[in-house]
Design a protein around this motif. Structure first.
Motif, short mmCIF file in Angstrom:
data_model
loop_
_atom_site.label_atom_id
_atom_site.label_comp_id
_atom_site.label_asym_id
_atom_site.label_seq_id
_atom_site.Cartn_x
_atom_site.Cartn_y
_atom_site.Cartn_z
N THR A 97 0.85 -1.18 0.00
CA THR A 97 0.00 0.00 0.00
C THR A 97 0.89 1.24 0.00
OG1 THR A 97 -1.61 -1.23 1.33
CG2 THR A 97 -1.95 1.14 1.13
N PRO A 98 1.24 1.76 -1.19
CA PRO A 98 2.14 2.91 -1.24
C PRO A 98 1.67 4.09 -0.41
CG PRO A 98 1.87 1.96 -3.42
CD PRO A 98 0.89 1.27 -2.53
N THR A 99 0.36 4.28 -0.34
CA THR A 99 -0.17 5.45 0.33
C THR A 99 -0.19 5.31 1.85
OG1 THR A 99 -2.31 4.57 -0.38
CG2 THR A 99 -1.46 6.51 -1.55
N LEU A 100 0.42 4.23 2.38
CA LEU A 100 0.74 4.22 3.80
C LEU A 100 1.94 5.10 4.09
CD1 LEU A 100 0.25 0.50 4.96
CD2 LEU A 100 -1.21 2.48 5.42
N ASP A 122 5.12 14.48 -20.81
CA ASP A 122 3.80 13.85 -20.71
C ASP A 122 3.86 12.55 -19.92
OD1 ASP A 122 5.26 12.34 -22.50
OD2 ASP A 122 3.57 12.01 -23.89
N ALA A 123 4.80 12.44 -18.99
CA ALA A 123 4.97 11.20 -18.25
C ALA A 123 3.70 10.80 -17.52
CB ALA A 123 6.12 11.33 -17.26
N GLU A 124 3.41 9.51 -17.54
CA GLU A 124 2.31 8.96 -16.74
C GLU A 124 2.91 8.53 -15.40
OE1 GLU A 124 -0.56 5.55 -18.04
OE2 GLU A 124 1.09 4.64 -16.89
N VAL A 125 2.32 9.02 -14.31
CA VAL A 125 2.83 8.71 -12.97
C VAL A 125 1.68 8.16 -12.14
CG1 VAL A 125 4.01 9.57 -10.93
CG2 VAL A 125 4.52 10.58 -13.18
N THR A 126 1.76 6.87 -11.81
CA THR A 126 0.68 6.15 -11.14
C THR A 126 1.09 5.78 -9.73
OG1 THR A 126 -0.02 5.16 -13.24
CG2 THR A 126 -0.81 4.11 -11.23
N THR A 127 0.16 5.85 -8.81
CA THR A 127 0.32 5.17 -7.53
C THR A 127 -0.88 4.28 -7.28
OG1 THR A 127 0.76 5.38 -5.16
CG2 THR A 127 -0.72 7.01 -6.12
N GLU A 128 -0.62 3.12 -6.71
CA GLU A 128 -1.69 2.29 -6.20
C GLU A 128 -2.10 2.81 -4.82
OE1 GLU A 128 -0.93 -2.06 -8.20
OE2 GLU A 128 0.01 -1.66 -6.28
N ALA A 129 -3.31 2.48 -4.41
CA ALA A 129 -3.77 2.91 -3.09
C ALA A 129 -4.91 2.02 -2.65
CB ALA A 129 -4.25 4.37 -3.12
N ASN A 130 -4.98 1.77 -1.36
CA ASN A 130 -6.19 1.20 -0.80
C ASN A 130 -7.15 2.34 -0.48
OD1 ASN A 130 -5.59 -1.53 -0.95
ND2 ASN A 130 -4.64 -1.59 1.08
N PRO A 131 -8.44 2.11 -0.65
CA PRO A 131 -9.39 3.22 -0.49
C PRO A 131 -9.34 3.91 0.86
CG PRO A 131 -10.44 1.36 -1.59
CD PRO A 131 -9.11 0.87 -1.12
N GLU A 132 -9.05 3.13 1.92
CA GLU A 132 -9.04 3.72 3.26
C GLU A 132 -7.74 4.45 3.57
OE1 GLU A 132 -7.07 -0.27 3.80
OE2 GLU A 132 -8.68 0.58 2.56
#
Length: 407
Positions: A97-100, A122-132
């Motif tokens: 969970t990156p957003t921890l 125009d780089a695409e920059v993604t993060t995964e996240a759990n909704p909570e």
């Protein structure tokens, strides 16, 4: 990031690559993957290289993780040295969970990548996240730092299914988070679904699809539940507490996803991925699927440059220890043979809506393609244009078609 790593030859302590691997870095695109191995709790179906606070032990922590990743990034920049990529086209921060991690730490990592190699305009920059694990405020911070895309682990809209999967978020939170991400200015928002969980009804999955469409996202990933050995879910099934997934049910769920998402304006571009527009397709994953180069940062992360693939030590403490000693965290690597590269090319590109050029197949593979065409597994128009493109039925039997196209 699966928990079991393959075998291979040792990686040099300085992480150096063969000269043949660095001659044309980024010629087919260059991306950076960042693995964040932390989770608040372990989902019952997950065998990824992730750790809760209780599992970490000494020598690793969330607090110092960004600095450790930046140390590997500095090593990566030295390794590529005189052969840097022309630019970084995509960045994908996954987990775990990156957003921890604090949003400011994720911002620092992205800034470090930009300083090391330069992000494309125009780089695409993604993060995964759990909704909570996200809030409107953290999402705004990530967007301001340069993150353009977020992938949220929804899995299901049914409370009972979420409970079986050991998901922490309440039903409905994923679609709320998707709307918050849109409000924060994210260009692209993905919701992940898992189908075929024991106890999931057709109505449960239909409700999940309806919520995804209503959330206004522009990308959906949907995967059949896979039961991995060693997971809590596998143990429950062995004890007879839960039924094993059914292939027939999984096929029905896939057809339901195609129908609902197609009616809502989504088009498949990879067997398990749908997007509203070409711009909404995940460019980082397309880089994987079409043979591009990428550097994977973090414990257990995989990298691929110029036909050389390597993977890091798994545990965050071992990863941090190697970098603190000035050594590569690479555990092992392999140089792909032409046959191995061909096999992977067929396996991955056949899953794309753009298909696979028939010209790359040998005589036996072309004979297999003719059989697949006769069986209704390949699209006649695509075949006439010189490409192997899966039909809807072919998507359900993609693995079998791959086997028919390979020696």
């Amino acid at each position: 990031m699966p928990g079991v790593l393959p075998e291979g030859e040792p990686v040099p302590a300085d992480g150096s690559l063969p000269a043949t691997a660095t001659r044309a870095v980024g010629a087919r695109g260059f991306g950076v993957y960042v693995h964040v191995p932390f989770c608040a709790s372990r989902c019952g179906y997950c065998d990824f290289n992730t750790y809760t606070a209780d599992e970490l032990g000494g020598g690793a922590s969330r607090e110092g993780y960004a600095d450790t990743v930046l140390a590997e990034l500095a090593l990566a920049a030295r390794v590529l040295g005189d052969a840097p990529p022309p630019r970084v086209d995509t960045v994908f921060v996954g987990g775990g969970t990156p957003t921890l991690l604090p949003a400011d730490d994720l911002a620092r990592i992205l800034d470090g990548i930009d300083r090391a190699w330069g992000l494309a305009a125009d780089a695409e920059v993604t993060t995964e996240a759990n909704p909570e694990s996200v809030t409107p405020e953290s999402l705004k911070t990530l967007r301001a730092a340069g993150y353009t895309r977020i992938s949220l682990g929804m899995q299901s809209a049914a409370p009972g299914v979420l409970a079986i999967l050991d998901r922490r978020h309440r039903a409905g939170r994923a679609t709320e988070a998707a709307r918050e991400a849109r409000d924060a200015g994210f260009d692209h928002v993905n919701l992940d679904l898992i189908y075929g969980t024991p106890g999931e009804s057709a109505d449960d999955f239909a409700a999940s699809l309806a919520q995804v469409v209503a959330a206004g996202v522009d990308h959906v990933s949907a995967y059949a539940l896979i039961v991995e050995d060693g997971t809590r879910l596998a143990a429950r099934m062995r004890r007879g507490e839960l039924a094993y997934p059914s292939d027939d049910v999984a096929a029905d769920r896939y057809l339901a996803a195609e129908a609902a998402l197609g009616a809502a304006g989504f088009s498949w571009y990879e067997v398990s991925n749908w997007a509203r527009t070409p711009a909404a397709r995940c460019r980082h994953n397309l880089l994987y699927w079409t043979g591009g180069d990428w550097w994977g940062l973090g414990p257990g992360a995989h990298s691929h440059v110029g036909g050389v693939r390597w993977w890091n030590v798994k545990h965050p403490a071992a990863y941090a220890k190697r970098l603190a000693a000035g050594e590569s965290p690479g555990l092992a690597r392999e140089v792909l043979t032409p046959d191995e590269a061909h096999t992977e090319d067929v396996m991955l590109r056949l899953r794309l809506a753009s298909g696979l050029p028939l010209a790359v197949l040998d005589d036996a593979g072309r004979a297999g393609a003719r059989r697949a065409l006769a069986d209704g597994l390949l699209d006649p128009a695509g075949y006439a244009a010189g490409r192997a493109v899966l039909t809807l039925r072919g998507r359900l039997l993609a693995d079998a078609v791959v086997r028919d196209l390979l020696p």
